[in-house]
Design an enzyme around this catalytic site. Structure first.
Site, PDB file in Angstrom:
ATOM      1  N   ALA A  97       0.855  -1.189   0.000  1.00 16.99           N
ATOM      2  CA  ALA A  97       0.000   0.000   0.000  1.00 16.99           C
ATOM      3  C   ALA A  97       0.887   1.235   0.000  1.00 16.99           C
ATOM      4  O   ALA A  97       2.115   1.134  -0.056  1.00 16.99           O
ATOM      5  CB  ALA A  97      -0.939  -0.003   1.199  1.00 16.99           C
ATOM      6  N   VAL A 105       1.609   3.474   2.283  1.00 15.92           N
ATOM      7  CA  VAL A 105       2.405   3.782   3.473  1.00 15.92           C
ATOM      8  C   VAL A 105       3.312   2.625   3.861  1.00 15.92           C
ATOM      9  O   VAL A 105       4.415   2.835   4.355  1.00 15.92           O
ATOM     10  CB  VAL A 105       1.479   4.157   4.652  1.00 15.92           C
ATOM     11  N   GLN A 128       4.248  -2.004   3.392  1.00 16.54           N
ATOM     12  CA  GLN A 128       3.977  -3.257   2.713  1.00 16.54           C
ATOM     13  C   GLN A 128       4.263  -4.411   3.671  1.00 16.54           C
ATOM     14  O   GLN A 128       4.898  -4.237   4.707  1.00 16.54           O
ATOM     15  CB  GLN A 128       4.755  -3.390   1.411  1.00 16.54           C
ATOM     16  N   VAL A 129       3.777  -5.607   3.308  1.00 11.98           N
ATOM     17  CA  VAL A 129       3.775  -6.750   4.220  1.00 11.98           C
ATOM     18  C   VAL A 129       4.571  -7.899   3.617  1.00 11.98           C
ATOM     19  O   VAL A 129       4.408  -8.222   2.434  1.00 11.98           O
ATOM     20  CB  VAL A 129       2.329  -7.203   4.510  1.00 11.98           C
ATOM     21  N   LYS A 150       4.959  -6.126   8.820  1.00  7.57           N
ATOM     22  CA  LYS A 150       4.536  -4.902   8.137  1.00  7.57           C
ATOM     23  C   LYS A 150       5.636  -3.863   8.318  1.00  7.57           C
ATOM     24  O   LYS A 150       6.057  -3.579   9.450  1.00  7.57           O
ATOM     25  CB  LYS A 150       3.222  -4.400   8.732  1.00  7.57           C
ATOM     26  N   ASP A 164     -11.956   0.621  10.517  1.00  8.01           N
ATOM     27  CA  ASP A 164     -11.550   0.489   9.112  1.00  8.01           C
ATOM     28  C   ASP A 164     -11.885  -0.917   8.609  1.00  8.01           C
ATOM     29  O   ASP A 164     -11.053  -1.577   7.999  1.00  8.01           O
ATOM     30  CB  ASP A 164     -10.047   0.767   8.982  1.00  8.01           C
TER      31      ASP A 164
END
Length: 543
Positions: free
Chosen positions: A132, A134, A136-137, A152, A286
């Protein structure tokens, strides 16, 4: 501003103008210097007149990159500020960005934890599982117990990009607030709220704490599972937690193939939401489809799995009480009660005419309640309420905005799983039980017992507290006088700034027209116009 920021500022402005977004500001709100300056930028015209204003806004944000995409996503939840067509279009923004190099992620993790990857983790996969704007995983295993985990990691060098864009957005917000006084959108406050949200997302220790709290609240629950956080391995830029395997809640075909009881799953989603809000006063805010999975195990006793706890909401006891009473009054069609609750809670100004507010609510909500309850959208009721209350200058309640967004997600997921879901029938017993616990002799006695130690401690100090309060009142009277003088000084500065900006725009336009025939005079005019603009902006930015 340095040259890089000027270039970015021009890029932002040109993208917005090429998408015709200056049309979002009504002409009667645009001072004449702004209209004149806009005409001088004749080469930046709306290239997409056939598209709706919402689509143009969405495409502009997509073109400006991840910071603006996330800003648009945040704005899409602010139904109290934006017209419905803009909010719905911005809700379609997708946070799709290319992943960064896995080797950079490895270096970032090693720097944060102070040890080589091999000393802590086995089977570290440099290919990201998800990416994403901001963070990443990546997947791996813990060496200490061989547990499967996900790591993350924040994108390297993302903070300077965010800081630059936020600084420019704040400058634009100040200009808008200056040019359009008494703007209900409160652009400076909105940008500040967005800055805080982004900073929270950049601190993964905050997300770790949220996940730990939510997991504790639903420990041993058959309704919701939250993955275990390995807090010893968490840092501001790195989050390590248990890897989960589940069916995406949006994949109805896979859920049916697994034999999942979709009706029970949908009802449990509603129960989980109201439990978080009214029992715990702490809710995952969220819960879009990408953050919700369903356990493969026990399909006839299905369990939700929630991930990504970066955004959470909280409610105090008073807000919960007003919210529950509002919900019950809605579905009893007691619009007078709804209007009175909004005034009592301070959500709308105290001088609001209850009769007018009641009439407006009845006009908007009565057609909705003409349908069978099973067909009524709970989230849509809240949206209509916010849109109506906005006309009565409803104060922004961030916690209620998050709650409304989450309710829309939960209801949407529930109806996707089981279209006949009657959210009201599922929620009503919960709300009525909670209200019975809050009202009556037992609830009053419980409140007295909770407050007794506080009042016993404060009673001897009451004379001193009264004296201090009277002293503060006198001091505040002097402060009010000082603020009144500051207001007049600021008003004078703004008047000067308007003149300078108008003069600068006029000189700029004149210089452009004179350039072919009087180059020296045009250069002088351009120099003076720049001086006027810089001076005007300086006066705007002064506190």
């Amino acid at each position: 501003m340095i040259l890089r920021e000027w270039r970015r500022f021009y890029t932002i402005g040109s993208v917005l103008l090429r998408h015709g977004l200056d049309e979002l500001i009504p002409r009667h709100w645009q001072p004449w210097p702004v209209r004149l300056f806009r005409r001088s930028l004749f080469w930046l015209r709306n290239r997409y007149p056939e598209q709706s204003r919402g689509a143009r806004l969405r495409h502009a944000f997509e073109g400006l990159g991840p910071v603006f995409i996330k800003f648009g996503q945040m704005l899409s939840t602010r139904r109290d500020l934006l017209p419905p067509d803009l909010a719905e279009e911005l809700a379609m923004l997708q946070d799709r960005v290319p992943s960064f190099d896995g080797q950079l992620a490895r270096e970032q993790i090693e720097q944060a934890l102070g040890q080589p990857i091999e000393a802590l983790f086995a089977d570290f996969d440099q290919q990201p599982l998800a990416s994403a704007s901001v963070a990443q995983v990546h997947t791996a295993r813990l060496k200490e117990n061989n547990a499967e985990i996900v790591i993350k990691v924040i994108r390297p060098d993302i903070k300077p990009v965010i800081n630059d864009d936020i600084r420019l957005m704040r400058l634009c917000a100040k200009i808008v607030a200056f040019l359009i006084p008494n703007n209900r959108l409160r652009p400076v406050e909105v940008i500040e709220e967005y800055r805080r949200t982004l900073l929270d997302e950049l601190n993964l220790m905050s997300e770790a704490a949220n996940a730990i709290q939510l997991r504790r609240n639903f420990e041993n629950s058959s309704h919701l599972y939250v993955p275990l956080v390995y807090s010893d391995y968490c840092r501001e830029s790195v989050l390590v937690m248990e890897r989960i395997y589940g069916i995406p809640v949006s994949d109805r075909a896979a859920l049916e193939a697994n034999g999942t009881d979709l009706k029970l799953l949908a009802e449990r989603g509603v129960e989980v939401f109201f439990t978080q809000v009214f029992r715990d006063s702490f809710f995952h805010a969220d819960m879009h489809p990408g953050n919700v999975f369903v356990s493969y195990e026990h399909p006839h006793d299905p369990q939700w799995i929630g991930i990504d706890c970066g955004i959470v909401g909280t409610l105090n006891r008073q807000d919960k009480r007003y919210l529950a009473e509002n919900f019950l009054a809605f579905f009893n069609r007691d619009y007078r009660k709804v209007a009175e609750l909004h005034v009592q809670s301070g959500w709308v100004p105290p001088d609001t005419k209850v009769e007018e507010f009641e009439s407006a609510l009845r006009t908007v909500l009565e057609p909705i309640f003409a349908k069978p309850l099973a067909e009524i959208s709970f989230g849509q009721v809240l949206l209509n309420l916010f849109n109506t209350a906005r006309r009565f200058n409803m104060h922004v309640q961030p916690q209620l905005v998050l709650l409304q967004k989450t309710l829309l997600y939960i209801e949407g997921l529930g109806r996707h799983l089981y279209p006949q879901l009657d959210l009201w029938q599922t929620a009503k017993p919960f709300l009525e039980h909670w209200m019975r616990q809050q009202i009556g002799p037992k609830a009053a006695w419980r409140a007295i017992k909770e407050k007794a130690p506080f009042w016993a401690e404060k009673l001897p100090d009451m004379p001193d507290l009264i004296y201090d309060t009277l002293t503060q009142v006198q001091h505040q009277q002097h402060m009010v006088k000082g603020l009144y003088q500051q207001y007049h000084q600021q008003h004078r500065r703004h008047a000067q700034a308007r003149f300078l900006l108008g003069a600068g725009a006029t000189l700029l336009l004149g210089s452009i027209l004179l350039l072919p025939t009087h180059e020296q005079l045009a250069s002088a005019g351009l120099t003076i116009s720049i001086i006027c603009w810089l001076n005007g902006w300086w006066k705007i930015s002064r506190r």
